[in-house]
Design a protein around this motif. Structure first.
Motif, short mmCIF file in Angstrom:
data_model
loop_
_atom_site.label_atom_id
_atom_site.label_comp_id
_atom_site.label_asym_id
_atom_site.label_seq_id
_atom_site.Cartn_x
_atom_site.Cartn_y
_atom_site.Cartn_z
N ILE A 267 19.16 -18.65 13.28
CA ILE A 267 20.25 -17.92 12.87
C ILE A 267 19.95 -17.12 11.60
CG2 ILE A 267 22.47 -17.56 12.57
CD1 ILE A 267 21.39 -16.53 15.51
N PHE A 268 20.29 -18.24 10.21
CA PHE A 268 20.52 -18.07 8.94
C PHE A 268 19.40 -18.10 8.30
CE2 PHE A 268 24.47 -20.68 10.61
CZ PHE A 268 24.96 -19.78 9.49
N LYS A 269 17.87 -17.99 8.71
CA LYS A 269 16.66 -17.38 7.68
C LYS A 269 16.13 -16.12 8.55
CE LYS A 269 13.84 -21.11 8.92
NZ LYS A 269 12.64 -21.52 8.30
N ASN A 270 16.21 -15.86 9.71
CA ASN A 270 16.21 -14.23 10.29
C ASN A 270 16.42 -13.78 11.44
OD1 ASN A 270 13.95 -12.22 10.38
ND2 ASN A 270 12.56 -13.29 11.16
N PRO A 271 18.46 -13.83 11.25
CA PRO A 271 19.19 -13.00 12.49
C PRO A 271 17.79 -11.86 12.98
CG PRO A 271 20.35 -12.87 10.89
CD PRO A 271 19.44 -13.56 9.91
N GLU A 277 23.35 -10.95 10.37
CA GLU A 277 22.88 -10.93 9.28
C GLU A 277 24.49 -10.24 8.02
OE1 GLU A 277 19.13 -10.40 7.85
OE2 GLU A 277 19.90 -10.17 5.21
N ILE A 280 26.94 -13.57 7.98
CA ILE A 280 26.70 -14.67 7.40
C ILE A 280 26.32 -14.60 5.73
CG2 ILE A 280 26.05 -15.88 9.65
CD1 ILE A 280 23.09 -15.29 8.53
#
Lengths: 285, 199
Positions: A267-271, A277, A280
């Protein structure tokens, strides 16, 4: 942990001495070994005629921390309150759908909300120790209310709970002090200890550090990581970095819907969703 | 950094072609400047991460900038190595430079494409870069083998300095092409979040 009210997460209960885990009678006790501890499907919640949760489907994994994120009013806290049947206590509020704890629907007619709440501890945004009670009594209160009278047992559980909440070393010589005399961070850990004393299987945390300073927040975050060894933790937070630090899974909600759910690293690197995106990254909300 | 890196490599190759050592100082300074800029990008990246805790595309962009800045600084370093070959082994006027010139044209195209991909964040250009890298690899192996063969034949070539310089410059060009690929990988990572397997 002591086996006072129920079994620990992964063991079958001693049904000879323990009350039912969910229902008023003992007929509905059952366990499964699935990874999922709590499974929600088609959950809808209303405040009067206003639909606050729209067909939520989500699985909370056993012994994992799941963060619920999303802008104010998106339904995070409502979802939390549906999980432990607090939502229905609000006037005109209603719920529809399935919330399966292990393999028992907590909204089944035979389920007892009191027992459900006992299996799920809850920690709120603002520390709320009982103001007239000592540190000891704050932790022991739930046990006494549940009819446990043996003093030595209560004493042991209080110590274990305070240790579990990372507070024992700081208060062990001051257990008779009022709970509200502690600092904000200590008070929040006292509330966690109070929840732990009931030996819950799930700990629900509603923005547990939003009223705390960075050091106190950091201690709570460390504690959350420690607690998941024995518990399943669901935390509502507005702090993206906190969600990224403490959770294994993250669920992003918006306008009562679950937009995206996945491993926190994903979720935090590649939603997957553009909306996730943007949220966050602080581009809306 | 992209523009300077590209320009520095072009200058080094042109200098090699023309046997011109007058650009040595300029290439050295450009290479040093690229190294300095790489440190600056790293510092800035660390500060951005510490102060703003970026996530998702922003985070991937910053990570990629750190990696790409290393690639650009390597462009400068290999350009300097190429001019160094000329300085140490030159003059190389009598050498057959055709294979190196051919390979350098492909490498310059790869660099140019990777920089364009970065500017437009267009990961579709990666395919072309990877295809060219395969050509570079073949040319590199062929060129090195030929240099060795020539060295084994008594004075068939004007001077063994030609063979040694060819082998070295082919290697530097091959490394530049690798870094052009890494830049394409970084662009791809920014856009898709998927890391490319190292070739």
């Amino acid at each position: 942990m002591f086996n006072i009210l129920k079994s620990s997460n992964n063991k079958k209960p001693d049904t000879e001495s323990s009350p039912s885990l969910v229902s008023k009678d003992n007929s509905s006790i059952s366990y499964n070994n699935n990874e999922s501890k709590l499974s929600i499907s088609s959950l809808q919640a209303w405040f009067g005629s206003k639909l606050a949760l729209k067909n939520i489907d989500i699985d909370f994994k056993r012994n994992c921390v799941t963060a619920l994120i999303g802008p104010s009013g998106c339904g995070k806290t409502t979802l939390l309150r549906c999980i432990n049947r607090m939502h229905e206590m609000t006037p005109n509020a209603s719920v529809k759908g399935r919330v399966i704890l292990d393999d028992f629907d907590i909204y089944d007619k035979s389920s007892d909300p009191v027992i459900i709440k006992r299996r799920m501890g809850m920690v709120f945004q603002k520390p709320n120790p009982f103001p007239t009670m000592s540190i000891f009594d704050n932790v022991a209160s739930g046990l006494k209310l549940n009819g446990i009278k043996k003093k030595s047992l209560i004493k042991d559980i209080v110590q274990e709970s305070l240790e579990g909440a990372g507070l024992w070393e700081e208060v062990k010589n001051d257990l008779d002090r009022p709970g509200i005399s502690l600092s904000g961070g200590q008070q929040q850990r006292l509330c966690i200890a109070r929840a732990l004393a009931m030996q819950p299987e799930i700990l629900l945390m509603d923005e547990p550090t939003s009223a705390l300073d960075p050091l106190a927040s950091s201690k709570i975050e460390e504690l959350i990581t420690d607690l998941k060894k024995n518990l399943t933790v669901i935390i509502v937070t507005h702090n993206m970095q906190q969600a990224a630090r403490v959770s294994d899974y993250t669920a992003f909600m918006y306008l009562g819907e679950l937009v995206e759910f996945g491993r926190t690293s994903q979720i935090f690197k590649n939603p997957v969703k553009e909306l996730t995106e943007r949220y966050i990254s602080g581009k809306f909300g | 950094m992209a523009t300077l890196g590209e320009k520095t490599v072009i200058t080094a190759i042109t200098s090699y072609k023309e046997d011109n050592l007058e650009t040595t100082k300029e290439i050295f300074e450009s290479s040093a400047r690229l190294r300095f800029l790489q440190d600056e990008v790293s510092e800035l990246s660390i500060e951005l991460i510490a102060r703003f805790q970026p996530v998702a595309t922003d985070l991937r962009y910053i990570k990629s900038c750190m990696e790409m800045s290393y690639g650009f600084s390597r462009f400068g370093r290999y350009a300097y190595d190429i001019i160094n070959v000329l300085e140490i082994l030159g003059p190389l006027k009598l050498c057959d430079k055709s294979s190196i010139i051919h390979m350098s044209e492909i490498v310059l195209e790869m660099m140019n494409t990777s920089v364009s991909a970065l500017r437009s964040l267009d990961n579709t250009m990666s395919k072309k870069i990877y295809e060219l890298e395969d050509v570079v690899d073949i040319l590199y192996k062929k060129g090195v083998r030929e240099s060795i063969e020539f060295m084994n034949q008594d004075n068939l070539y004007p001077d063994n300095r030609c063979n040694i310089s060819s082998a070295l410059i082919l290697k530097y060009l091959e490394r530049i092409s690798d870094h052009a690929c890494y830049i394409a990988d970084s662009v791809n990572y920014i856009v898709t979040g998927v890391t490319s397997p190292r070739r």
